[in-house]
Write a protein that holds these residues in place. Structure first.
Motif, mmCIF file in Angstrom:
data_model
loop_
_atom_site.group_PDB
_atom_site.id
_atom_site.type_symbol
_atom_site.label_atom_id
_atom_site.label_comp_id
_atom_site.label_asym_id
_atom_site.label_seq_id
_atom_site.Cartn_x
_atom_site.Cartn_y
_atom_site.Cartn_z
ATOM 1 N N SER A 41 0.826 -1.205 0.000
ATOM 2 C CA SER A 41 0.000 0.000 0.000
ATOM 3 C C SER A 41 0.861 1.256 0.000
ATOM 4 C CB SER A 41 -0.931 -0.007 1.216
ATOM 5 O OG SER A 41 -1.731 1.151 1.239
ATOM 6 N N GLU B 94 2.798 1.458 -3.560
ATOM 7 C CA GLU B 94 1.997 1.721 -4.743
ATOM 8 C C GLU B 94 1.323 3.086 -4.704
ATOM 9 O OE1 GLU B 94 1.966 -0.191 -7.441
ATOM 10 O OE2 GLU B 94 3.433 -1.419 -6.397
ATOM 11 N N HIS B 95 0.825 3.460 -3.524
ATOM 12 C CA HIS B 95 0.056 4.695 -3.437
ATOM 13 C C HIS B 95 0.892 5.922 -3.107
ATOM 14 C CE1 HIS B 95 -3.672 2.042 -2.538
ATOM 15 N NE2 HIS B 95 -3.604 2.331 -3.827
ATOM 16 N N GLN B 96 1.936 5.740 -2.277
ATOM 17 C CA GLN B 96 2.655 6.903 -1.762
ATOM 18 C C GLN B 96 4.127 6.948 -2.148
ATOM 19 O OE1 GLN B 96 -0.586 8.097 -0.783
ATOM 20 N NE2 GLN B 96 0.890 9.363 0.263
ATOM 21 N N LYS B 97 4.656 5.871 -2.731
ATOM 22 C CA LYS B 97 6.089 5.778 -3.031
ATOM 23 C C LYS B 97 6.918 5.882 -1.755
ATOM 24 C CE LYS B 97 4.765 5.626 -7.260
ATOM 25 N NZ LYS B 97 4.570 4.290 -7.874
ATOM 26 N N ASN C 282 1.807 13.775 4.747
ATOM 27 C CA ASN C 282 1.967 12.413 4.235
ATOM 28 C C ASN C 282 1.344 11.387 5.172
ATOM 29 O OD1 ASN C 282 3.264 12.904 1.789
ATOM 30 N ND2 ASN C 282 5.271 13.038 2.740
ATOM 31 N N ARG D 222 -5.192 5.770 3.262
ATOM 32 C CA ARG D 222 -4.902 4.603 2.425
ATOM 33 C C ARG D 222 -4.933 3.314 3.239
ATOM 34 N NH1 ARG D 222 -5.733 5.586 -2.888
ATOM 35 N NH2 ARG D 222 -4.587 7.403 -3.633
ATOM 36 N N ASP E 204 -8.346 2.032 4.128
ATOM 37 C CA ASP E 204 -8.942 1.233 3.061
ATOM 38 C C ASP E 204 -8.430 -0.204 3.120
ATOM 39 O OD1 ASP E 204 -10.265 3.463 2.162
ATOM 40 O OD2 ASP E 204 -8.831 3.910 0.564
ATOM 41 N N GLU F 182 -7.827 -5.057 -4.868
ATOM 42 C CA GLU F 182 -7.144 -3.764 -4.784
ATOM 43 C C GLU F 182 -5.671 -3.881 -5.142
ATOM 44 O OE1 GLU F 182 -6.573 0.356 -3.933
ATOM 45 O OE2 GLU F 182 -8.345 -0.865 -4.360
ATOM 46 N N PHE F 183 -5.049 -4.981 -4.698
ATOM 47 C CA PHE F 183 -3.615 -5.181 -4.929
ATOM 48 C C PHE F 183 -3.408 -6.542 -5.596
ATOM 49 C CE2 PHE F 183 -3.723 -2.605 -0.925
ATOM 50 C CZ PHE F 183 -3.215 -1.432 -1.462
#
Length: 742
Positions: free
Chosen positions: A274, A277-280, A314, A321, A324, A403-404
């Motif tokens: 998570s 993928e979403h926040q690096k 952040n 995130r 979720d 989702e992933f």
């Protein structure tokens, strides 16, 4: 000599495109310079989010003047031929020379190409490079026609020498080259001029831009590792993410934060995926528990509060995130508590695997049946293997995998444990996908091996049955990878498993007669089945029902059975091709592999590789090399004489007819070798068999040195040719040496 510096300054370049862009810029410019007569010492390309740069050192100042003599048409040739020759040389008629040739006089042109200044050549090459740059995606902006990945703002192009820098004259759609650039977008946005690469790199760093992507990556990794270590934690290595993040920032500022306690119960892989993928974000874990407890983010600027505001923002986004992810996790666990893991997988009946191969549920049924058959061969419990196959794909219907998708299999193992299933089943959920590539690990748990083999064999057989085979470089269903996976599973676990008709044909029959008339499947084959009287509701999933119909499949549908066998042998040839690639990477020659493929039981991959390894080692010895030559000499003579005489010399030679000591010694050596080779081959002890064969080297060499094969006495000649046949037959027990080069 001069040094060339180029910078193409634009809006942000996607990180995934930067490495390829560096390579393309370097290749296109340097190739163009060399093609036009310039030489250089070395070149380096760099990328940041806002610029591509190229430094070329030791560039010659001029291209050389060249003189070329070109032979033209004959004197008196058609006028159009002469005019074309003049156009190609740029000369006039009076500039041509006539010269005598074997067939008359011809025109000769002396073409002189004057050298050009480096600046003119650089301008020409760079203009062509910019206009033809191979971006994966590009755009136009404003009213111009120029395409670039993002709007191109400026071009820096200078030639530096000891006496100063020269700006290359260049105008690309209104963008005029100069000697100026800009620093960091926020911390140093003003323009500044440069005179050479060293000046350029130093001024960029003062303007808060680190030019070298590797330097940025090293800075990120070192700072992040030190921060984690200072907190008693460790940074989770992710080189792909490191490269990507280094391409997102020009001035990396590393910040570390903590994950809220409410999310620490999530599986570590979920947290890591998570955040990545979403926040690096990089993950930070507790080395004692292995739990992901923190994260590292990389900002692109320094702030007066040392990044506190950035970090707080952040963390707020991350909490959303992870909320979720926790929602998906909790829902999946509730679904398993209500219906079990098999219940979660019930929805696979609504997921099409392929329109000619049915649904994922149909596929799971095939894999289950095949896993049950494979289980005894790999030492697995049949019922456990079948259970693992039934639930291995269930997590494809989970919210988390929805989702992933990259967590498929891994989440299945968590859910299997949550459902109270055996550890072997949980492991098989994740391991049955392995190996995913040449560097991926090979599972060793018997249940995992059984399900992994069943999964890959079903995939291969299914796509072969519907004629969706790889072609050239195209392999949309990753069938080459699946075949290599089977090979590595078999060899890595020493499985004695025949990869041939025994494995493939039953699977293909199941695929052919698996679906009812409403299923989107292989319509042509089903129509043939129905015409032959097969019931429309032909769901042959169970062993008893399938076995009851196998004889009818073969007896009543001979054309389909023959077609199936042809497909199977084609698939076996595909396996052999992939095995050749695999063994060549391990240093075994292609001809050695071919020599072993020609032997019986070549669908037993473990046996095949064992034979190939022993033969490869044997041929590297002096005995092996010399015996091969003796075998080839015997085989060549025998083949030639059999063709000439029209007979086969395969009768047992009579030792009583041996005249010379060397001939008698060869008879005795063959007796000893055959006595040792036969039991060794029966025990699959190829090394011992080849050692025994090596003992034939000296007697064979002595025989050829002392004995005339084609003697005048026809009785002796036939006996000696039969003796050559015995040499050939003895050696061919081990491998088909006729296929070995040398």
């Amino acid at each position: 000599m001069a040094d060339l510096l180029i910078e193409l300054f634009s809006e942000e370049i996607p990180a995934r495109m930067q490495a390829g862009a560096c390579d393309a810029l370097k290749r296109m410019v340097t190739d163009g310079l060399v093609e036009r007569g310039l030489t250089y010492a070395d070149a380096q390309a760099f990328a940041t989010p806002r610029r591509l740069a190229l430094a070329v050192h030791g560039l010659t100042d001029h291209s050389p003047t060249t003189r070329e003599e070109r032979r033209g048409p004959k004197v008196g040739a058609p006028e159009k031929a002469i005019e074309g020759f003049l156009r190609s040389t740029g000369l006039r008629m009076e500039d041509l020379e006539t010269r005598d040739d074997k067939k008359g006089q011809v025109y000769i042109a002396h073409v002189v190409t004057e050298g050009r200044a480096a600046s003119a050549i650089v301008a020409e090459v760079l203009d062509h490079t910019i206009r033809n740059f191979p971006w994966p995606k590009s755009m136009r902006w404003g009213s111009g026609n120029l395409r670039w990945v993002r709007p191109l703002h400026s071009i820096l192009c200078i030639l530096s020498r000891e006496d100063g820098a020269e700006v290359v004259t260049l105008d690309v759609d209104g963008i005029v080259a100069g000697d100026r650039t800009r620093g960091h977008r926020f911390m140093a946005p003003d323009e500044f001029s440069v005179v050479n690469f060293e000046d350029y790199a130093a001024k960029l760093k003062r303007a808060k831009v680190v030019l070298d992507p590797q330097e940025r990556a090293d800075h990120i990794w070192n700072d992040a590792s030190q921060m984690a270590f200072a907190a008693g934690l460790e940074l989770v290595e992710d080189r792909g993410l490191l490269t990507e993040v280094a391409g997102l920032v020009e001035w990396p500022v590393v910040l570390m934060g903590r994950i809220d306690a409410q999310f620490l119960g999530l599986p570590p892989e979920v947290l890591q995926t998570s955040m990545k993928e979403h926040q690096k974000f990089f993950s930070v874990r507790d080395p004692k528990s292995g739990q992901i407890t923190g994260f590292v983010t990389v900002a692109n600027r320094e702030t007066v509060d040392d990044g506190a505001t950035i970090l707080a923002g952040n963390q707020k986004v991350l909490a959303a995130r992870l909320s979720d992810a926790k929602f998906f996790w909790d829902n999946d666990l509730r679904a398993i508590a209500d219906a079990g893991l098999e219940g979660m997988g019930a929805g696979l009946s609504a997921v099409t695997f392929h329109n000619k191969l049915g649904t994922q549920k149909d596929r799971v049924a095939r894999i289950e049946a095949l896993a049950r058959e494979i289980a005894p061969l790999v030492g697995a419990d049949e019922d456990i293997a079948a259970q693992a196959a039934r639930v291995a794909k269930s997590d494809l219907r989970s919210e988390m995998v929805g989702e992933f998708p990259e967590l498929q299999g891994l989440m299945g193992s968590y859910y299997a444990r949550a459902a109270g299933l055996p550890d072997d089943v949980a492991c098989a959920c994740v391991e049955h996908y392995q190996p995913l590539g040449p560097s991926d690990s090979v599972p060793s748990s018997p249940v995992s091996v059984a399900v992994a083999l069943a999964d890959k064999l079903d995939t291969l057989t299914g796509f072969w049955a519907i004629d969706e085979k790889p072609t050239g470089s195209k392999d949309p269903y990753a069938l080459r990878r699946a075949a290599l996976g089977v090979i590595r599973l078999v060899l890595g676990n020493g499985v004695r498993f025949a990869i041939g008709p025994t494995a493939f044909l039953p699977v293909m029959k199941r695929i052919v007669v698996l679906h009812n008339e409403d299923s989107p499947t292989n319509t042509d084959i089903l129509n043939k089945l129905r015409k032959k009287g097969f019931p429309n509701q032909a769901r042959l999933l169970g062993h008893d029902l399938f076995d009851a119909h196998q004889k009818r499949f073969k007896d009543d549908l001979p054309e389909l059975h023959e077609t199936g066998e042809n497909i199977v042998y084609d698939l076996l040839a595909f396996f052999h091709d992939r095995l050749k690639v695999h063994l060549r990477e391990q240093g075994i020659r292609h001809d050695v592999i071919d020599a072993c493929l020609s032997m019986p039981n070549n669908d037993d991959l473990t046996l095949l590789v064992k034979r190939a390894e022993a033969l490869a080692a044997f041929l590297k010895t002096s005995d092996g090399e010399n015996l091969l030559q003796g075998f080839k000499r015997a085989n060549n003579i025998l083949t030639k004489e059999e063709a000439k005489d029209g007979v086969e010399y395969s009768f047992g030679p009579d030792p009583k007819l041996a005249e010379t000591p060397e001939e008698k010694a060869l008879f005795a050596a063959l007796d000893r070798a055959e006595a040792a080779i036969t039991p060794a081959m029966g025990a699959e002890d190829f090394a011992t068999a080849m050692q025994s064969m090596a003992a034939l080297r000296a007697p064979i060499d002595a025989f050829f040195d002392a004995v005339q094969i084609n003697a005048d006495n026809q009785i002796l000649r036939r006996n000696r040719l039969n003796l050559l046949h015995r040499i050939r037959a003895t050696c061919l027990q081990v491998a088909d040496l006729t296929r070995v080069e040398g």
